[in-house]
Design an enzyme around this catalytic site. Structure first.
Site, PDB file in Angstrom:
ATOM      1  N   LYS A 186     -46.610   4.052 -17.259  1.00 35.87           N
ATOM      2  CA  LYS A 186     -46.013   4.550 -16.019  1.00 35.87           C
ATOM      3  C   LYS A 186     -45.022   5.649 -16.371  1.00 35.87           C
ATOM      4  CE  LYS A 186     -43.620   3.121 -11.805  1.00 35.87           C
ATOM      5  NZ  LYS A 186     -42.946   2.009 -11.088  1.00 35.87           N
ATOM      6  N   LYS A 228     -50.353   5.147 -14.405  1.00 31.81           N
ATOM      7  CA  LYS A 228     -49.758   5.680 -13.179  1.00 31.81           C
ATOM      8  C   LYS A 228     -48.808   6.807 -13.547  1.00 31.81           C
ATOM      9  CE  LYS A 228     -46.928   4.202  -9.224  1.00 31.81           C
ATOM     10  NZ  LYS A 228     -46.170   3.099  -8.605  1.00 31.81           N
TER      11      LYS A 228
END
Length: 329
Positions: free
Chosen positions: A203, A255
């Site tokens: 992330k 992500k």
């Protein structure tokens, strides 16, 4: 030989001649079961609220969230990822409402499970940022820094209450060191061995999260660069991946998706567990904004972006277009 020279010996265009031909030889196919719908439920509203930076995406009431879950099932979507938006007055430094059995996220989990049962995989964002008055993903120490190990204790509690509320899958997104292992232990200790962990393994600290912060009513002060990953780094992502797998992650996520397809491909090549990618709010907003101005073909851009994510190696894609695309497919 002709007066024009030799003709091509190979003609790849033969396999592009008609829509039916292109469909037959397509190497990558999207399916409704590839898709997961992120959804927001907001406390204290009687009608859904459209998110200004994400046209078409709503902060749901409890009732409209249940309707959205049913529509996702009917379209063939695989799962729904829930994010809770509490009333501002309920936020505090420890994100207490995030572990309250009657907090908005836990209530929503129970609502959706009661509505759709096991027909839809009900996933829960496991993070404190929606519930803290400072907007960070963890609790702060005396100097205002995110305290990794104190935050892990909160995550353990969150995992247990979310599983009690009916989550099939918990998805720790805070990027604390050791979060997967602590959550796995916490779930197992209270008899939730069957609840899966979808780890936000990779992330990045991204500019593309901007619209999401409106969606969850974020109170963020400062930034998250001390715990989310540096966009410049790739090898670091593989280190995070190895740690999450060692700690017991059942599935892993990259992500954002679009700006990090290279990382997604590296992760997909390295693992034998399912890989998810999150097409985040900024990716959604850019397409919608450009399409609204007539600069791009909206439907084609949506399908092209999702196909690229699938081609890069994602088994599952979180996208705000999930239900719409599943119906089209």
């Amino acid at each position: 030989m002709t007066k024009y020279g030799s003709f091509p010996g190979s003609r790849p265009r033969r396999l592009r001649t008609t829509p039916a031909m292109r469909r037959m030889v397509a190497e990558t196919r999207l399916h409704p079961a590839d898709l997961i719908l992120p959804a927001f439920v907001r406390e204290g509203i009687s009608t859904p609220v459209e998110i200004g930076a994400m046209p078409g995406v709503l902060q749901h009431t409890r009732d409209t969230l249940k309707k959205a879950a049913v529509e996702a099932v009917e379209a063939g979507v695989a799962g729904i990822m829930l994010f809770g938006v509490p009333e501002d007055a309920k936020k505090d430094a420890a994100g207490t409402v995030g572990t309250d059995a009657d907090g908005i996220l836990q209530v929503a989990l129970r609502d959706v499970r009661a509505e759709v049962g096991d027909d839809l995989i009900v996933m829960s964002d496991l993070c404190l940022d929606e519930f803290t008055d400072h907007g960070h993903c963890g609790v702060l120490d005396a100097e205002g820094r995110v305290d990794n190990d104190a935050t892990l204790e909160r995550y353990a509690e969150m995992a247990q209450v979310q599983a009690d509320a009916g989550a099939h899958v918990v998805a720790p997104s805070g990027m604390m060191d050791g979060q997967v292992g602590v959550i796995r232990d916490a779930l197992d200790q209270v008899g939730h061995e069957d609840v899966s962990i979808l780890a936000y393994t990779v992330k990045y600290s991204s500019a593309f999260y901007g619209p999401f912060r409106e969606a969850v009513g974020s109170s963020l002060q400062g930034d998250r660069k001390t715990y989310q990953q540096d966009p410049a780094n790739a090898r670091e992502a593989l280190r995070e991946l190895a740690l999450d797998l060692e700690e017991g992650a059942d599935m892993v996520m990259v992500k954002p998706a679009g700006p990090y397809l290279d990382i997604l491909a590296k992760v997909a090549d390295a693992v034998d567990v399912p890989v998810a990618a999150y097409q985040i709010s900024g990716e959604y907003a850019m397409v919608e904004a450009a399409a609204e101005r007539g600069w791009i073909d909206r439907d084609r851009a949506i399908m092209e972006s999702l196909t690229g994510i699938k081609r890069a190696g994602a088994n599952m894609i979180l996208t705000y277009w999930a239900t719409e695309v599943a119906r089209r497919l």
